[in-house]
Design a protein around this motif. Structure first.
Motif, short mmCIF file in Angstrom:
data_model
loop_
_atom_site.label_atom_id
_atom_site.label_comp_id
_atom_site.label_asym_id
_atom_site.label_seq_id
_atom_site.Cartn_x
_atom_site.Cartn_y
_atom_site.Cartn_z
N HIS A 155 2.49 1.54 -3.61
CA HIS A 155 1.66 1.64 -4.81
C HIS A 155 0.38 2.46 -4.61
O HIS A 155 -0.13 3.04 -5.58
CB HIS A 155 1.29 0.23 -5.30
CG HIS A 155 2.48 -0.59 -5.70
ND1 HIS A 155 3.29 -0.25 -6.75
CD2 HIS A 155 3.02 -1.71 -5.15
CE1 HIS A 155 4.26 -1.15 -6.87
NE2 HIS A 155 4.12 -2.03 -5.91
N TRP A 156 -0.15 2.49 -3.40
CA TRP A 156 -1.35 3.28 -3.11
C TRP A 156 -1.08 4.09 -1.83
O TRP A 156 -1.71 3.84 -0.79
CB TRP A 156 -2.57 2.38 -2.95
CG TRP A 156 -2.91 1.63 -4.19
CD1 TRP A 156 -3.59 2.09 -5.28
CD2 TRP A 156 -2.58 0.26 -4.49
NE1 TRP A 156 -3.70 1.12 -6.23
CE2 TRP A 156 -3.08 -0.03 -5.78
CE3 TRP A 156 -1.90 -0.74 -3.80
CZ2 TRP A 156 -2.94 -1.27 -6.38
CZ3 TRP A 156 -1.74 -1.98 -4.39
CH2 TRP A 156 -2.25 -2.23 -5.66
N VAL A 195 -8.51 -0.79 -2.04
CA VAL A 195 -7.98 -0.17 -3.25
C VAL A 195 -9.10 0.23 -4.20
O VAL A 195 -9.13 1.34 -4.74
CB VAL A 195 -6.99 -1.12 -3.95
CG1 VAL A 195 -6.59 -0.59 -5.32
CG2 VAL A 195 -5.74 -1.33 -3.07
N ASP A 196 -10.06 -0.67 -4.39
CA ASP A 196 -11.16 -0.38 -5.32
C ASP A 196 -12.06 0.73 -4.79
O ASP A 196 -12.55 1.57 -5.55
CB ASP A 196 -11.97 -1.65 -5.58
CG ASP A 196 -11.17 -2.70 -6.34
OD1 ASP A 196 -10.18 -2.34 -7.00
OD2 ASP A 196 -11.54 -3.89 -6.27
N ALA A 229 -3.10 -7.46 -5.39
CA ALA A 229 -2.44 -6.18 -5.69
C ALA A 229 -1.95 -6.17 -7.13
O ALA A 229 -2.09 -5.16 -7.84
CB ALA A 229 -1.29 -5.96 -4.73
N ARG A 276 -4.55 -5.38 -9.65
CA ARG A 276 -4.96 -3.98 -9.65
C ARG A 276 -3.87 -3.06 -10.18
O ARG A 276 -4.17 -1.95 -10.62
CB ARG A 276 -5.38 -3.59 -8.23
CG ARG A 276 -6.81 -4.02 -7.95
CD ARG A 276 -7.11 -4.38 -6.52
NE ARG A 276 -8.50 -4.84 -6.47
CZ ARG A 276 -8.89 -6.06 -6.83
NH1 ARG A 276 -8.00 -6.95 -7.26
NH2 ARG A 276 -10.17 -6.39 -6.79
N LEU A 292 0.82 -1.21 0.00
CA LEU A 292 0.00 0.00 0.00
C LEU A 292 0.86 1.26 0.00
O LEU A 292 0.57 2.22 -0.72
CB LEU A 292 -0.94 -0.01 1.20
CG LEU A 292 -2.04 -1.08 1.19
CD1 LEU A 292 -2.81 -1.06 2.49
CD2 LEU A 292 -2.98 -0.89 0.00
N HIS A 346 -10.51 4.14 -5.42
CA HIS A 346 -10.69 4.61 -6.79
C HIS A 346 -12.15 4.99 -7.08
O HIS A 346 -12.41 5.90 -7.87
CB HIS A 346 -10.21 3.55 -7.78
CG HIS A 346 -8.73 3.33 -7.76
ND1 HIS A 346 -7.83 4.36 -7.86
CD2 HIS A 346 -7.99 2.21 -7.64
CE1 HIS A 346 -6.59 3.89 -7.82
NE2 HIS A 346 -6.66 2.58 -7.68
#
Length: 322
Positions: free
Chosen positions: A192-193, A231-232, A271, A274, A189, A235
């Motif tokens: 990447h996020w 994550v979804d 991950a 995604r 996380l 977004h």
């Protein structure tokens, strides 16, 4: 840490004491919202009954915060179903939900199917292996959804002490639980996020969300479901629609290192999908066990399947219209 995350931590991280129960009840009445609690369960006869009983007593009988408790049994071979039903839960077997689509093993599979057998506008998920359970785990994460229309998903945060096999919970090592979180999910996380770097327990199984969000999310069928959902949701609805609430301490059964390795592989796969929607060269994980003085390989498949958003399932649309 990103300035955006620091701001989020100050505005979207709360304590269970920040919302008194009377405030939640008033907001629930004003909005007309209903609340479902779902416990995914596999061989949890030792703990599931107490969890159900505490929620029923504290949040249904003492105060009308929760409208239904549903235990979805994913194939238990012990008395999980009987114990849960005796404690007052509605028990549904995973394979009886949406039989047109054959069920596969996995936690995410059970959570996805639970949307078809619950009716709450807010759905609260609670793992069925918790010990010394407090209803704060439910009221704490449901509260923001009832009182703040700008919040769509709330994760519980807590200390996770690590008790060694045979050791009482009181002797557990503070802060040493959540090994897959620290070794796999948190690095993923952060790299990447980074907007999600503020979540204390990104893989925790206690979280609540609006049905209107859950029905639009794909569900990884295995242990990647929590990371995939975060994550979804980021977004789909943005960081400010996500929140977390401190509910104290979480005590539960800990799995061995090899089981954690398989969980980590599924989370990494979630991950990877995604990040690139690519394909693993080898969607499997080989681990080793010592057998009669030798190391024997054991190879396990890594779950790569995901269920589509429930809103795309005809049976769900038909039920919602009924």
């Amino acid at each position: 840490m990103l300035e955006e995350v620091e701001r989020w931590l100050s505005t979207r991280s709360w304590s269970v004491t920040d919302r008194p129960i009377h405030q939640m009840l008033a907001a629930k009445r004003a909005s007309g919202s209903s609340v479902s609690v779902v416990l995914p369960a596999l061989n949890e006869e030792e703990t599931v009954g107490e969890i159900v009983a505490v929620i029923r007593h504290d949040l249904m009988q003492q105060v009308p915060l929760v409208d239904e408790i549903v235990v979805v049994d994913s194939g238990s071979t012990d008395r999980t179903s009987e114990v849960a039903a005796a404690a007052g839960a509605t028990v549904v077997h995973r394979d009886t939900i949406l039989p047109r689509i054959p069920a596969v093993p996995g936690k995410g599979e059970v959570l996805w199917r639970s949307l078809l057998v619950t009716r709450g506008d807010i759905v609260c998920f609670v793992d069925a292996d918790l010990r010394e359970f407090s209803s704060d785990f439910v009221s704490g994460i449901v509260g923001p959804l009832l009182t703040d229309p700008g919040v769509d998903l709330v994760k519980a945060m807590y200390d996770r002490p690590l008790a060694l096999p045979g050791e009482p919970a009181s002797g557990a090592a503070a802060g040493q639980g959540g090994r897959v979180t620290e070794l796999m999910a948190r690095p993923l996380l952060n790299m990447h996020w980074p907007q999600l770097a503020g979540f204390v327990q990104p893989l925790g199984g206690e979280y609540a969300a609006r049905r209107s969000l859950l029905e639009r999310l794909p569900f990884p069928v295995g242990y990647g479901v929590e990371l995939g959902m975060l994550v979804d949701a980021l977004h789909l609805v943005g960081l400010d629609a996500l929140a977390q609430v401190d509910v104290g301490v979480r005590l539960h059964r800990h799995q061995d290192g090899q089981a954690l390795g398989r969980m980590a592989a599924e989370i990494y796969r979630t991950a990877q999908l995604r990040l690139a929607r690519g394909h693993l060269v080898r969607p499997a994980l080989t681990q080793f066990e010592r057998v009669e003085g030798r190391f024997e390989p054991r190879t396990y498949p890594v779950d790569t399947e995901e269920r589509p958003p429930m809103a795309e399932i005809p049976e769900y649309a038909h039920r919602r219209a009924a």
